[in-house]
Scaffold this motif. Sequence first.
Motif, PDB file in Angstrom:
ATOM      1  N   ALA A   9       0.833  -1.203   0.000  1.00  0.00           N
ATOM      2  CA  ALA A   9       0.000   0.000   0.000  1.00  0.00           C
ATOM      3  C   ALA A   9       0.871   1.258   0.000  1.00  0.00           C
ATOM      4  CB  ALA A   9      -0.937  -0.005   1.206  1.00  0.00           C
ATOM      5  N   VAL A  10       1.925   1.249   0.809  1.00  0.00           N
ATOM      6  CA  VAL A  10       2.830   2.395   0.884  1.00  0.00           C
ATOM      7  C   VAL A  10       3.628   2.526  -0.418  1.00  0.00           C
ATOM      8  CG1 VAL A  10       4.833   3.347   2.092  1.00  0.00           C
ATOM      9  CG2 VAL A  10       2.956   2.329   3.397  1.00  0.00           C
ATOM     10  N   ALA A  11       4.143   1.401  -0.908  1.00  0.00           N
ATOM     11  CA  ALA A  11       4.941   1.429  -2.132  1.00  0.00           C
ATOM     12  C   ALA A  11       4.108   1.875  -3.332  1.00  0.00           C
ATOM     13  CB  ALA A  11       5.550   0.056  -2.386  1.00  0.00           C
ATOM     14  N   GLU A  12       2.862   1.419  -3.399  1.00  0.00           N
ATOM     15  CA  GLU A  12       1.998   1.809  -4.507  1.00  0.00           C
ATOM     16  C   GLU A  12       1.744   3.320  -4.479  1.00  0.00           C
ATOM     17  OE1 GLU A  12      -1.513   2.324  -7.044  1.00  0.00           O
ATOM     18  OE2 GLU A  12      -1.353   2.837  -4.933  1.00  0.00           O
ATOM     19  N   ALA A  13       1.552   3.872  -3.296  1.00  0.00           N
ATOM     20  CA  ALA A  13       1.351   5.322  -3.176  1.00  0.00           C
ATOM     21  C   ALA A  13       2.623   6.087  -3.567  1.00  0.00           C
ATOM     22  CB  ALA A  13       0.927   5.681  -1.756  1.00  0.00           C
ATOM     23  N   CYS A  14       3.771   5.587  -3.151  1.00  0.00           N
ATOM     24  CA  CYS A  14       5.036   6.239  -3.517  1.00  0.00           C
ATOM     25  C   CYS A  14       5.270   6.169  -5.018  1.00  0.00           C
ATOM     26  CB  CYS A  14       6.199   5.596  -2.765  1.00  0.00           C
ATOM     27  SG  CYS A  14       6.196   5.936  -1.000  1.00  0.00           S
ATOM     28  N   SER A  15       4.926   5.032  -5.615  1.00  0.00           N
ATOM     29  CA  SER A  15       5.100   4.911  -7.066  1.00  0.00           C
ATOM     30  C   SER A  15       4.141   5.838  -7.812  1.00  0.00           C
ATOM     31  CB  SER A  15       4.927   3.461  -7.521  1.00  0.00           C
ATOM     32  OG  SER A  15       3.578   3.052  -7.464  1.00  0.00           O
ATOM     33  N   GLY A  31       9.919  18.355 -21.110  1.00  0.00           N
ATOM     34  CA  GLY A  31       9.467  17.460 -22.166  1.00  0.00           C
ATOM     35  C   GLY A  31      10.252  16.159 -22.232  1.00  0.00           C
ATOM     36  N   ASN A  32      10.699  15.653 -21.095  1.00  0.00           N
ATOM     37  CA  ASN A  32      11.503  14.445 -21.037  1.00  0.00           C
ATOM     38  C   ASN A  32      10.637  13.272 -20.561  1.00  0.00           C
ATOM     39  OD1 ASN A  32      13.391  12.452 -20.590  1.00  0.00           O
ATOM     40  ND2 ASN A  32      14.856  13.823 -19.588  1.00  0.00           N
ATOM     41  N   GLU A  33      10.640  12.173 -21.313  1.00  0.00           N
ATOM     42  CA  GLU A  33       9.783  11.032 -21.000  1.00  0.00           C
ATOM     43  C   GLU A  33      10.425  10.004 -20.077  1.00  0.00           C
ATOM     44  OE1 GLU A  33       8.186   9.126 -24.422  1.00  0.00           O
ATOM     45  OE2 GLU A  33       7.465  10.984 -25.294  1.00  0.00           O
ATOM     46  N   ILE A  34      11.649  10.209 -19.654  1.00  0.00           N
ATOM     47  CA  ILE A  34      12.372   9.178 -18.905  1.00  0.00           C
ATOM     48  C   ILE A  34      11.666   8.797 -17.600  1.00  0.00           C
ATOM     49  CG2 ILE A  34      13.927  10.754 -17.662  1.00  0.00           C
ATOM     50  CD1 ILE A  34      14.931   7.371 -19.160  1.00  0.00           C
ATOM     51  N   GLY A  35      11.069   9.766 -16.918  1.00  0.00           N
ATOM     52  CA  GLY A  35      10.376   9.472 -15.657  1.00  0.00           C
ATOM     53  C   GLY A  35       9.198   8.538 -15.854  1.00  0.00           C
ATOM     54  N   VAL A  36       8.445   8.746 -16.915  1.00  0.00           N
ATOM     55  CA  VAL A  36       7.295   7.893 -17.205  1.00  0.00           C
ATOM     56  C   VAL A  36       7.771   6.512 -17.638  1.00  0.00           C
ATOM     57  CG1 VAL A  36       5.282   7.602 -18.698  1.00  0.00           C
ATOM     58  CG2 VAL A  36       5.818   9.849 -17.754  1.00  0.00           C
ATOM     59  N   LYS A  37       8.841   6.456 -18.424  1.00  0.00           N
ATOM     60  CA  LYS A  37       9.372   5.170 -18.876  1.00  0.00           C
ATOM     61  C   LYS A  37       9.901   4.330 -17.717  1.00  0.00           C
ATOM     62  CE  LYS A  37      10.509   6.407 -23.595  1.00  0.00           C
ATOM     63  NZ  LYS A  37      11.569   6.520 -24.598  1.00  0.00           N
ATOM     64  N   ILE A  38      10.442   4.985 -16.711  1.00  0.00           N
ATOM     65  CA  ILE A  38      10.976   4.256 -15.550  1.00  0.00           C
ATOM     66  C   ILE A  38       9.860   3.922 -14.565  1.00  0.00           C
ATOM     67  CG2 ILE A  38      12.443   4.466 -13.496  1.00  0.00           C
ATOM     68  CD1 ILE A  38      14.354   6.135 -15.236  1.00  0.00           C
ATOM     69  N   PHE A  39       9.095   4.924 -14.167  1.00  0.00           N
ATOM     70  CA  PHE A  39       8.133   4.716 -13.089  1.00  0.00           C
ATOM     71  C   PHE A  39       6.800   4.136 -13.546  1.00  0.00           C
ATOM     72  CE2 PHE A  39      10.988   7.953 -11.257  1.00  0.00           C
ATOM     73  CZ  PHE A  39      11.467   7.178 -10.219  1.00  0.00           C
ATOM     74  N   GLY A  45       3.536  -2.677 -11.840  1.00  0.00           N
ATOM     75  CA  GLY A  45       3.833  -3.884 -11.066  1.00  0.00           C
ATOM     76  C   GLY A  45       3.328  -3.790  -9.641  1.00  0.00           C
ATOM     77  N   LEU A  46       3.517  -2.636  -9.026  1.00  0.00           N
ATOM     78  CA  LEU A  46       3.044  -2.447  -7.648  1.00  0.00           C
ATOM     79  C   LEU A  46       1.520  -2.400  -7.587  1.00  0.00           C
ATOM     80  CD1 LEU A  46       5.738   0.058  -6.396  1.00  0.00           C
ATOM     81  CD2 LEU A  46       5.406  -2.292  -5.627  1.00  0.00           C
ATOM     82  N   PHE A  47       0.896  -1.882  -8.622  1.00  0.00           N
ATOM     83  CA  PHE A  47      -0.559  -1.865  -8.721  1.00  0.00           C
ATOM     84  C   PHE A  47      -1.100  -3.294  -8.709  1.00  0.00           C
ATOM     85  CE2 PHE A  47      -4.342  -2.091 -11.432  1.00  0.00           C
ATOM     86  CZ  PHE A  47      -5.156  -1.124 -10.871  1.00  0.00           C
ATOM     87  N   VAL A  48      -0.499  -4.153  -9.515  1.00  0.00           N
ATOM     88  CA  VAL A  48      -0.928  -5.553  -9.578  1.00  0.00           C
ATOM     89  C   VAL A  48      -0.629  -6.258  -8.252  1.00  0.00           C
ATOM     90  CG1 VAL A  48      -0.502  -7.773 -10.710  1.00  0.00           C
ATOM     91  CG2 VAL A  48      -0.729  -5.698 -12.081  1.00  0.00           C
ATOM     92  N   ALA A  49       0.561  -6.023  -7.687  1.00  0.00           N
ATOM     93  CA  ALA A  49       0.916  -6.651  -6.415  1.00  0.00           C
ATOM     94  C   ALA A  49      -0.055  -6.240  -5.309  1.00  0.00           C
ATOM     95  CB  ALA A  49       2.348  -6.273  -6.027  1.00  0.00           C
ATOM     96  N   PRO A  78      -4.693   8.352  -6.809  1.00  0.00           N
ATOM     97  CA  PRO A  78      -3.403   8.507  -6.136  1.00  0.00           C
ATOM     98  C   PRO A  78      -3.551   8.587  -4.616  1.00  0.00           C
ATOM     99  CG  PRO A  78      -3.579  10.016  -7.987  1.00  0.00           C
ATOM    100  CD  PRO A  78      -4.921   9.394  -7.806  1.00  0.00           C
ATOM    101  N   PHE A  79      -2.710   7.841  -3.930  1.00  0.00           N
ATOM    102  CA  PHE A  79      -2.557   7.857  -2.472  1.00  0.00           C
ATOM    103  C   PHE A  79      -3.730   7.261  -1.701  1.00  0.00           C
ATOM    104  CE2 PHE A  79      -0.594  11.764  -4.258  1.00  0.00           C
ATOM    105  CZ  PHE A  79       0.696  11.271  -4.325  1.00  0.00           C
TER     106      PHE A  79
END
Length: 108
Positions: A9-15, A31-39, A45-49, A78-79
Amino acid sequence: MTKLFVAAAVAEACSWLALLVGMAVKYGPPGNEIGVKIFGPIHGGLFVAYGVLVLAVARLHRWRTWPTLVALACSVPPFATLVFERWAARRGMLRTAPDPDRPLTPVG
């Protein structure tokens, strides 16, 4: 299992937070997509878990249908997983049985 649920629950909120920051960077001035590509995948995965752990903990603690559905729905905004976890903890829905005393074995 219950501790894993709380951690999820905590990890999903942080993600969620990390993904929201990634989206702000993607659609903002940099305009950088790297954050979306990583997170994005991490959050997915955390949503499914979290969903799987909701079902496992609901069965373990014999939750009724309504709280289980609310817990699953809380994975979307969110949260909200944090809010549900705190609510469930206050109502005793996450109590675990104490560990049985282990007998002492003689040394030697």
